[in-house]
Design a protein around this motif. Sequence first.
Motif, PDB file in Angstrom:
ATOM      1  N   PRO A  52       0.373  -1.273   0.033  1.00 22.75           N
ATOM      2  CA  PRO A  52      -0.010  -0.643  -0.588  1.00 22.75           C
ATOM      3  C   PRO A  52       0.836   1.505   0.096  1.00 22.75           C
ATOM      4  O   PRO A  52       0.431   2.127  -0.630  1.00 22.75           O
ATOM      5  CB  PRO A  52      -0.638  -0.136   0.936  1.00 22.75           C
ATOM      6  N   TYR A  53       2.008   1.062   0.238  1.00 25.51           N
ATOM      7  CA  TYR A  53       2.583   2.330   0.007  1.00 25.51           C
ATOM      8  C   TYR A  53       3.459   2.790  -0.666  1.00 25.51           C
ATOM      9  O   TYR A  53       4.812   3.459  -0.774  1.00 25.51           O
ATOM     10  CB  TYR A  53       3.507   2.229   1.371  1.00 25.51           C
ATOM     11  N   THR A  54       3.499   1.994  -1.772  1.00 24.21           N
ATOM     12  CA  THR A  54       4.716   1.785  -2.811  1.00 24.21           C
ATOM     13  C   THR A  54       4.024   3.031  -3.644  1.00 24.21           C
ATOM     14  O   THR A  54       5.389   4.169  -4.291  1.00 24.21           O
ATOM     15  CB  THR A  54       3.657   0.838  -4.155  1.00 24.21           C
ATOM     16  N   THR A  55       3.321   3.771  -4.229  1.00 20.59           N
ATOM     17  CA  THR A  55       2.991   5.019  -4.694  1.00 20.59           C
ATOM     18  C   THR A  55       3.849   7.055  -3.232  1.00 20.59           C
ATOM     19  O   THR A  55       3.599   7.528  -3.754  1.00 20.59           O
ATOM     20  CB  THR A  55       1.639   5.372  -4.730  1.00 20.59           C
ATOM     21  N   GLY A  56       4.385   5.757  -2.629  1.00 19.74           N
ATOM     22  CA  GLY A  56       5.221   7.296  -1.648  1.00 19.74           C
ATOM     23  C   GLY A  56       4.437   7.338  -0.579  1.00 19.74           C
ATOM     24  O   GLY A  56       3.702   8.806   0.391  1.00 19.74           O
ATOM     25  N   ILE A  57       2.710   6.538  -0.403  1.00 20.39           N
ATOM     26  CA  ILE A  57       2.247   7.468   1.115  1.00 20.39           C
ATOM     27  C   ILE A  57       2.598   7.509   2.139  1.00 20.39           C
ATOM     28  O   ILE A  57       2.255   8.432   2.602  1.00 20.39           O
ATOM     29  CB  ILE A  57       0.656   6.650   0.787  1.00 20.39           C
ATOM     30  N   SER A  58       3.114   6.540   2.289  1.00 19.94           N
ATOM     31  CA  SER A  58       3.551   6.335   4.210  1.00 19.94           C
ATOM     32  C   SER A  58       5.026   7.915   4.334  1.00 19.94           C
ATOM     33  O   SER A  58       4.684   8.353   4.922  1.00 19.94           O
ATOM     34  CB  SER A  58       4.440   5.379   4.502  1.00 19.94           C
ATOM     35  N   SER A  59       5.935   8.135   3.417  1.00 22.16           N
ATOM     36  CA  SER A  59       6.186   8.815   3.396  1.00 22.16           C
ATOM     37  C   SER A  59       6.072  10.059   3.520  1.00 22.16           C
ATOM     38  O   SER A  59       5.800  11.468   3.600  1.00 22.16           O
ATOM     39  CB  SER A  59       7.556   8.654   2.530  1.00 22.16           C
ATOM     40  N   GLY A  60       4.853  10.309   2.309  1.00 14.70           N
ATOM     41  CA  GLY A  60       4.253  11.452   2.131  1.00 14.70           C
ATOM     42  C   GLY A  60       3.709  12.357   3.937  1.00 14.70           C
ATOM     43  O   GLY A  60       3.482  13.114   4.113  1.00 14.70           O
ATOM     44  N   ALA A  61       2.923  10.867   4.344  1.00 14.30           N
ATOM     45  CA  ALA A  61       2.540  11.274   6.074  1.00 14.30           C
ATOM     46  C   ALA A  61       3.513  11.135   7.178  1.00 14.30           C
ATOM     47  O   ALA A  61       3.442  11.942   8.041  1.00 14.30           O
ATOM     48  CB  ALA A  61       1.586   9.526   6.142  1.00 14.30           C
ATOM     49  N   CYS A  62       4.372  10.532   6.824  1.00 12.16           N
ATOM     50  CA  CYS A  62       5.409  10.296   7.251  1.00 12.16           C
ATOM     51  C   CYS A  62       6.309  11.938   8.049  1.00 12.16           C
ATOM     52  O   CYS A  62       6.392  13.210   8.704  1.00 12.16           O
ATOM     53  CB  CYS A  62       7.084   9.879   6.880  1.00 12.16           C
ATOM     54  N   PHE A  63       5.739  12.874   5.769  1.00 12.49           N
ATOM     55  CA  PHE A  63       6.567  14.534   6.164  1.00 12.49           C
ATOM     56  C   PHE A  63       5.348  15.150   7.132  1.00 12.49           C
ATOM     57  O   PHE A  63       5.465  16.580   7.725  1.00 12.49           O
ATOM     58  CB  PHE A  63       6.843  14.646   5.164  1.00 12.49           C
ATOM     59  N   GLY A  64       4.610  14.824   6.840  1.00 11.38           N
ATOM     60  CA  GLY A  64       3.053  15.420   7.676  1.00 11.38           C
ATOM     61  C   GLY A  64       3.350  15.447   9.294  1.00 11.38           C
ATOM     62  O   GLY A  64       3.306  16.581  10.124  1.00 11.38           O
TER      63      GLY A  64
END
Lengths: 351, 362
Positions: B114-126
């Motif tokens: 589920p994180y392949t499109t960069g979702i996790s890193s975006g959330a993390c950055f937020g």
Amino acid sequence: MASRHEGYRRLCRRKVLFIAGFMILTAVVAIFSLNVGFYETSFSQVFDVIWSNLNGQPVSSRQDQLIIWDIRVPEALVAIMTGAALSVGGAVMQTVLRNPLADSYTMGISSGAFFGVTIAAIAGISILPGVGGNLATVFNAFICSLIPVALILLISRKRRMTPTKIILIGIAIMYVFSAVSTLLMLTADSETLADVYAWRVGTLSQVEWGHVGIIFVFVTLGLIYLMLNNKKYNLMMAGENCAQTMGIDTKRTTLTSLSIVSLVTAAVVSFTGTIGFIGLVGPHIARIFVGSESKYLIPASAAFGAAFLLVADCVSRVSGTYGLPVGVISAMIGCPLFIIILVKMRSKEWA
Amino acid sequence: MNTVKRTEDIDFKQNYKREITKKVSFVVCSLVVLVVLAVLSCAIGTGYGFFETYQIILDHIMGVVPANKAEWWADHYVWENVLPSVVAAIIAGAGLALGGSVMQSMMGNPLADPYTTGISSGACFGAVASITLGLSFSSLGGEMGIVAMAFVGALVPALMMILLSKYINTSPSTLILIGTAISYFFNAMVTYVMVIADADALQDAFIWQIGAVSDLHWSDIPLMLCVVAIGSVLIMVVSNKLNLMMMGDNSAKTMGLDVENFRMLCLILISILVASIISFTGIIGFVGLIAPHITRFIIGGDNKFVVPAGMLMGAIILCLADLASRCLLDYGNVPIGVVMSFIGAPVFLYLVTRSKSDKEVF
């Protein structure tokens, strides 16, 4: 017939030109990078220091000697070798496993190495007895990063291996290692945590002359081996059955290539930390320009990786008071660059 | 000749029916196991007996008013202290597994999660920006501020991908590569923010990243539940199309599927789904990647079954990890993701090495 031959020649010439261009760029940036940093130097000083050292004469200014010869020259050399090694590792992994998401760390090398570093830094355990301090970190990282690939080799003796299986096994091992590392990191105080975290991001500012020799041996031997096998990789791209029909022992080629890439990557990572991005994206950018033929892809990846990491290292040295880690800079520059290239080229190499 | 053919037909039909029965019974069994695990987790969390806990939960749901003070306390304890994290574990596990199975089928890549499109890193950055720089939306402070920032951050990579999709070819590999590049970019930004932050803020941010369900309350649940419920229904409706996608873009196009649009729609759906989960729990890895794989090892690759069974499998895995961390360790201090990798990765390793090739989908 003649014109088609001519067209092919021109295509090849363009590929060679790309490789040569990036090699020259690497050399130019390498010389330029010796002047980059907080301590101001001029080209004549740099030239002086290098000339004297190569001739075995003493250098007039000790500070010049320290900054240029003992810090900047090894850093530039390691940046070149690291960029080349990680990028080629990624190219070979992507070809052999036939997966565009594979990179030098797919086999769990990075999490293995990171596990080694955390047990050295937080728990104070050294795998080799009688070794302490920085050396313990390096040895731990090297040994632990080879555990995943050893496990895969072990399992492959009993079971049939497909690329998917290899990838999934690598991921499973990676998660075990990172779980242990995370657990250890939770027990660490915030200062040690910051240290370990810095290692994970990857930095070139810690390298010394002693490291250069070791990395050089691993990287050169590894790259030569991979380059000699380039015909096999071309056939592997066509699919397993196809390659077997052409007389290639695909299992053996896959496993030996994985081992070689792991060894080279482990040697680099133990000294620099896990520098990401370049191993994944370097080969893709090279592939967009020179295509998937390994004869050109491997040297092109090496040349591009070396030039890219060197530039990133220069930027990281002038950014901020302490300098941002090179891993951060390479992702920050590389991501927009990669997207621009994809948009411009509308590449179909993998589709 | 005709009779032979007919018996073959009947055999084939019977075989098919048997397969379906097997898959359905697997789903039903998983459901039962999940309920048992959830109640067991509550029982161990509170120290009451298994059936006692079951009775307490059932009474509360049925609206039975507690008779005396002791019962009221028991009800309060189970309902307010333990159940929210168990429910959150179930929802998060199901949602992440759903995201994983859709992403893997859609991209045709076993490495996708589920994180392949960069979702996790975006959330993390937020979240990290909110923790270390104190950035937030004006009306929301503290905990909710972090959640809101994480949610918005998680949607940024998806948004970038949608904007870019006009200018690039949207083959799976290009999308994956762009997603990975974006996630590297945001990870770099996170590192940058962390480098300029002090060591204590770094520790807070690190702990947020790992992901945990132990400190969730009922107020966090409704959003997650709604999004996962709606998302799973939508995906179930299009599961046939996902099967087509697994055959590759060209075949799917031949079968009359608008591959590019369908993929972008799925991406948006998954992004919202995953964003709404991880903005509350933090980044829980592993389950989204392996739950679909484990399900496929057992029941094969038909998405009509992989989607629901995978969701149940994800819920079971996360629930089991919650249970294990209650039994074995200092609950609340060891994040669920770590426990899960510890137990799950060896099991997964075993399953991968044992798997028969006829169930292998990728």
